[in-house]
Design an enzyme around this catalytic site. Structure first.
Site, mmCIF file in Angstrom:
data_model
loop_
_atom_site.group_PDB
_atom_site.id
_atom_site.type_symbol
_atom_site.label_atom_id
_atom_site.label_comp_id
_atom_site.label_asym_id
_atom_site.label_seq_id
_atom_site.Cartn_x
_atom_site.Cartn_y
_atom_site.Cartn_z
ATOM 1 N N LYS A 1 0.855 -1.190 0.000
ATOM 2 C CA LYS A 1 0.000 0.000 0.000
ATOM 3 C C LYS A 1 0.887 1.234 0.000
ATOM 4 O O LYS A 1 1.907 1.273 0.722
ATOM 5 C CB LYS A 1 -0.912 -0.020 1.229
ATOM 6 C CG LYS A 1 -1.927 1.120 1.291
ATOM 7 C CD LYS A 1 -2.884 0.945 2.473
ATOM 8 C CE LYS A 1 -3.919 2.074 2.518
ATOM 9 N NZ LYS A 1 -4.857 1.930 3.644
ATOM 10 N N SER B 1 -9.780 2.442 2.878
ATOM 11 C CA SER B 1 -8.854 3.152 2.019
ATOM 12 C C SER B 1 -7.894 2.218 1.259
ATOM 13 O O SER B 1 -7.226 2.674 0.335
ATOM 14 C CB SER B 1 -8.029 4.139 2.832
ATOM 15 O OG SER B 1 -7.264 3.474 3.803
ATOM 16 N N SER C 1 -10.310 0.105 7.067
ATOM 17 C CA SER C 1 -9.700 0.200 5.741
ATOM 18 C C SER C 1 -9.001 -1.031 5.196
ATOM 19 O O SER C 1 -8.573 -1.015 4.055
ATOM 20 C CB SER C 1 -8.727 1.386 5.708
ATOM 21 O OG SER C 1 -9.449 2.585 5.837
#
Lengths: 484, 478, 95
Positions: free
Chosen positions: A76, A151, A175
């Site tokens: 990420k 997210s 998330s």
């Protein structure tokens, strides 16, 4: 190979049936073809990835391989990786090549894994749909007109579309879990303090936690083994004995007590999601578990509490983005104040600015007690709810998200409605407990449904066992989107 | 209208740890810009603070030295504001729960009276970087080497009533932090900075007047002048019927005036909240006692001990305990000498101090060590040389000519204590000066010095003064 | 607690985010709606409850006072917007 588990990939590498270079190239090629339509990745660097793959091949040849050696992992873009653009999904860091590695990145390096690329995410981890990224929306591979969740939407899509065998995510209010649910993969957010936050760009310090996102609980366990562990550079990192999170995967579930919060099965829950979750619970009963109704009475409060505390911490954490030492600086400005104001107005997206403003407000003079302190008190009540609940059960289950993936643009104009969709996941972060999501079926529109499993503090091995046994008896986690 | 001056002081003292309060970068002064600013200090994305235990130790030392209560639990908070020398956009400090709580006080001496100044609290925080205002094409340059240096902020009650009291307190505090070894006190380098909160009120009125804060006074002299100016300024405004605007002011030493820095309208809302990256700092009673045990004997206690143990007068004890190095030097000398505290005291307050001042040296840099001085004083004690000759030896020792005995040997300075030799000198002088002898014998007692002078000259100053006087008297009388 | 336009401007200034004339109204609406969500907290009695800042009841870990960082100025300043003579340049700071 696209559906191979990490254990299988590791075996293939050990048996020299494939090299890390070949494996990495396979995924890079797949990304080349499919990513333009999904936008799961922000940054790819073939040179760097293959260099790591070559090093991994050497490691394997020398007989020094560990379970993740040679395996490409998507990271990420919230993790700073030395020499890599590390943007956090923001224009503010769109030019930031990190001069250092996050602890998590170092851990994967040490394990001989390969950095496959940086995945897309909601800007500064603020979002539940991956629509706020400066680098564009991420598409759900099950339906490209739908959101993948956020997210960690890029990581979720990457795994779901088999662009990567596994990925890392972060979870502040859901998330990891929510995008895992919306894309039909498995993800776990461990107990707060398990994974070091050093090098993980901060959103809400007391809630943020990194975790694995993969095709199965077993894979997640292997990833967590690499990610977890004490780091002296993070003062909130817990000093505990090293654990093998895969140690209990094969324990039978007989006698497992599953708590079902009545608040998680009330209004707001979409009927098709409820149905899939009920089916999963039935499967658990067949596996020998028993369910018991519990109550988490302050569930509803978790949303206002979160939307006071997280923005408050974020408003302070994001003050360092001022155009002085790194990152975006407005191209034109007058004096110092003007430079700050323009840099931050231009560098941050709308949702981020909204949350900074809310956070600034609730901390400001005259409002601190009524908002911030009040929220911290309610936070304790919420944590106490779970404490009580775990006296009656071993794990708590329910839907991860009230609906399946909504359409792109459906909620982006109404922040409050977006916030409300975090209702089942947020309280877990507030209490600092571990939580995970496993795929458990599909909704009416053929989009995945996720089952959330919440454990007591440090119960990750148990939760992974509970998930793994379910995944041995079902195959939801092996489903792949069509046409991919 | 009689006015009463009310002053409170806030002092920021840099704790002399080798690394920063929340990172492992060095704190040494004078490095090239930004070479001692690591990732944490420049607030890169993703970095986190890790607390330096020695900063706490030094803060606790301070608290104990002034008799304050130490908070077992203290909390770091974020003070949020934007400034280029503040990389995170917030300063990590302590607000609600500082490490040093109430109860502390510092005794000051002003002229002939003493007073206790109450210390409200002291807390730890981090220093900011520096802005260099030299022109870089119209821009300022930021150096973050100083960012993250640990500070202790010491706050007093508004107990001071004159600039003299304020300066006395600042000096006493300066001396104390150096004494207990927590701060090097280098004001030019910015290790010790005072802000003065000044207000006035009509004498007899209890309500405090509106105060102004004068920031960054980095010398005692400037502090005195700045306060004097500010007091005058405020009185003039009030006597004209005006009101004081609460604001921050800077002292301009060239024009000897204070001027406004920021007005109240710009007063910042710092939005303090506990830093979520740091957990509460907990110190146990055992820890506090360990720190207390490691505290050096404090100035007041040492002074009292010098009086009782060494029989020194209060004045001497006070002078010798003004600085810890001086007190240590004194005790070391006395220990080698095996006594003679007054003799040592006299030499330290006299010849040694004079020499140190003349050459602008600290006692730590003295070319004459305590052992060497003890050696010198021993030779006075055992009559080898006179006190007067000792001064010559001292100077030679200061200039590196060796130890006492070597110098006495090389310069042939041994005192003449052989009565035979002295008598011979006296006999020669009496024989050579019959007129003066007659004068003396006829009652002019003052002539005695004349004869002693000649004898000293004849003996090149080496005649034992006591014996000389004795024998001279006998012989002159006849 | 209802928000005003002045509140929005004040918050924007505290946060150093330029908010243009037309945007202020937009922020006012959105922030008000979020604060409306948050108002629910006031209905619950929290007398006697301690604020919870951290999940675990742990205390601050202490680091030894040693210099452990080397000079990496070049690496750090390679990503800086404007640097000269080793200093970060910003518009003139007025004291």
């Amino acid at each position: 190979m696209l559906n191979a588990s990490l254990k299988e990939l590791s075996r293939l590498l050990a048996e020299k049936k494939i090299s890390s270079v070949e494996l990495t190239q396979t995924f890079l090629h797949r990304i080349d073809v499919l990513n333009p339509g999904l936008n799961a990745f922000i940054t790819l660097d073939t040179e760097k990835s293959l260099a790591q793959a070559r090093a991994a091949d050497a490691l394997i040849a020398a007989g020094n391989a560990t379970p993740l050696s040679g395996i490409p992992i998507a990271q990420k873009d919230i993790f700073c990786a030395q020499g890599w653009l590390s943007t956090c999904g923001s224009k503010m860091l769109s030019n930031f090549v990190s001069p250092y590695d996050a602890h998590v990145i170092e851990q994967f390096d040490r394990a001989g894994a390969v950095n496959l690329g940086k995945t897309n995410m909601d800007e500064f981890a603020m979002g539940s749909s991956n629509e706020t990224s400066f680098f564009g929306q991420v598409k759900n591979p099950w339906d490209v007109s739908a959101v993948p969740g956020g997210s960690s939407g890029g990581s979720a899509t990457a795994v779901a579309a088999r662009l990567a065998p596994a990925a890392t995510g972060t979870d502040t209010g859901g998330s990891i879990r929510q995008p895992a649910a919306l894309t039909g993969i498995t993800g776990i957010k461990p107990t707060y303090g398990t994974v070091s936050r050093y090098g993980m760009i901060a959103f809400a310090s007391s809630l943020d936690q990194a975790g694995p996102m993969a095709k199965s609980a077993e894979d997640c366990a292997l990833l967590l083994n690499v990610m977890a562990g004490f780091d002296s550079r993070d003062s909130t990192s817990l000093e505990r004995d090293k654990e093998d999170y895969a140690r209990d995967l094969n324990l039978p579930l007989k006698g497992l007590k599953i708590g079902l919060p009545r608040e998680y099965f009330a209004e707001g829950l979409s009927p098709d999601v409820a149905k899939a979750v009920e089916a999963a619970l039935a499967e658990y009963r067949r596996l020998g578990a028993e369910t018991v109704e519990i109550s988490l009475p302050n569930t509803r409060l978790s949303i206002p509490v979160y939307y006071v505390l997280a923005p408050a911490e974020a408003s302070s954490n994001l003050s360092r983005y001022d155009g002085v030492r790194y990152g975006y600086r407005a191209p034109e400005y007058g004096g110092l104040g003007d430079m700050y104001q323009k840099t931050r107005a231009q560098g941050f997206g709308t949702e981020v600015k909204r949350r900074i403003m809310i956070g600034t407000y609730v901390l400001s003079a005259g409002y601190y007690d009524a908002y911030y302190i009040k929220a911290q008190k309610l936070r304790r009540l919420i944590a106490q709810d779970f404490e009580q609940a775990f006296k009656q059960c071993d794990v708590i289950m329910g839907p991860t998200s009230p609906t399946t993936a909504f359409k792109l643009g459906e909620k982006s104009d109404d922040p409050v409605s977006m916030y409300l969709s975090d209702i089942y996941t947020i309280a877990v972060n507030l209490a600092g407990l571990p939580g995970m999501s496993v795929p458990c079926g599909f909704g009416d529109n053929g989009l995945p449904v996720g089952l959330q499993i919440v454990g007591n503090y440090f119960a990750e091995a148990k939760m992974l066992n509970v998930a793994h046994q379910y995944q041995m008896a079902t195959d939801w986690h092996q489903r792949m989107p069509q046409g991919i | 209208m009689q006015w009463e001056i009310v002053i409170g002081l806030e002092t920021h003292a840099q704790l002399n740890t080798v690394s920063k309060i929340f990172s492992g970068a060095a704190t040494a002064y004078g490095a090239e810009p930004n070479t001692q600013a690591c990732a944490v200090d420049i607030a890169l994305p993703g970095v986190l603070p890790v607390f330096n235990r020695t900063a706490a130790e030094k803060a606790v030392k301070f608290g104990l030295a002034v008799g304050a209560r130490i908070n077992h639990k203290s909390v770091f908070e974020r003070k949020n504001y934007f400034y280029p020398d503040l990389p995170k956009g917030y300063q990590t400090t302590q607000l609600e729960l500082p490490i040093v709580a109430e109860g502390g006080k510092l005794r000051i001496q002003v002229g002939d009276y003493e007073k206790d100044i109450r210390i409200t609290r002291a807390h730890m925080e981090e220093d900011a970087g520096k802005s260099l205002h030299e022109d870089f094409h119209g821009m300022s340059g930021i150096d973050l080497n100083r960012a993250g240096t640990p500070l202790i902020e010491i706050v007093t009650e508004p107990d001071m009533r004159s600039s003299a009291e304020a300066v006395a307190y600042a000096k006493a505090l300066h001396s104390l932090v150096r004494w207990i070894g927590i701060c090097d006190g280098n004001m030019q380098e910015g290790s010790f900075r005072c802000d003065a909160n000044v207000s006035v009120r009509p004498l007899g009125v209890e309500k405090l007047g509106t105060r102004c804060e004068i920031k960054n006074l980095n010398s005692f002299k400037f502090m005195e002048k700045a306060i004097e100016f500010e007091v005058q300024r405020q009185i003039e405004i009030l006597e004209d019927g005006g009101r004081i605007v609460q604001e921050t002011r800077l002292y301009d030493s060239e024009r000897n005036e204070t001027r406004s820095m920021r007005s109240k309208e710009e007063a910042n809302d710092y939005r303090y909240f506990p830093d979520p990256d740091l957990l509460p700092l907990v110190v146990s009673d055992e820890y506090i006692e360990q720190v207390r045990a490691a505290l050096p004997e404090l100035p007041q206690a040492k002074c009292e001990r010098f009086i009782s143990q060494f029989g020194l007068p209060a004045y001497d004890a006070g002078a010798l305990t003004a600085a810890r190095e001086l007190a240590d030097y004194f005790e070391a000398t006395v220990a080698v000498l095996g006594g003679e505290a007054k003799l040592v005291a006299n030499w330290l307050m006299g010849d040694l101090s004079a020499a140190l001042n003349k050459h602008d040296l600290d006692i730590a840099a003295s070319p004459v060590s305590s052992t060497q001085l003890a050696g010198l004083l021993k030779r006075i004690q055992d009559g080898t040389i006179s006190g007067k000759i000792a001064k010559e030896v001292f100077e030679a020792m200061w200039n590196g000519e060796g130890d006492t005995d070597a110098i006495i040997e090389a310069r042939g300075l041994k005192q003449i204590s052989d009565s035979g030799a002295i008598e011979k000198i006296i006999d020669d002088i009496i024989a050579a000066n019959p007129a003066q002898v007659a004068e003396y014998r006829s009652g002019k007692e003052k002539m005695f010095g004349f004869f002693v002078g000649l004898a000293m000259k004849a003996s090149k100053g080496k005649a034992n003064p006591a014996q000389l006087n004795d024998l001279m008297k006998k012989k002159l009388v006849g | 607690m209802s928000l005003t336009l002045d509140d929005v401007k004040r918050i924007a200034h505290l946060a150093r985010i330029e908010v243009g004339g037309s945007e202020v109204e937009g922020y006012l609406a959105q922030l008000s709606s979020i604060l409306g969500l948050v108002e629910e907290m006031q209905a619950v009695n929290t007398d006697g409850i301690e604020p919870m800042a951290h999940a675990q009841d742990v205390v601050l870990r202490l680091r030894e006072d040693v210099v452990s960082e080397t000079n990496r100025r070049d690496a750090y300043q390679a990503v800086a917007p404007q640097v000269e003579a080793g200093l970060y340049l910003v518009p003139k700071v007025i004291e």
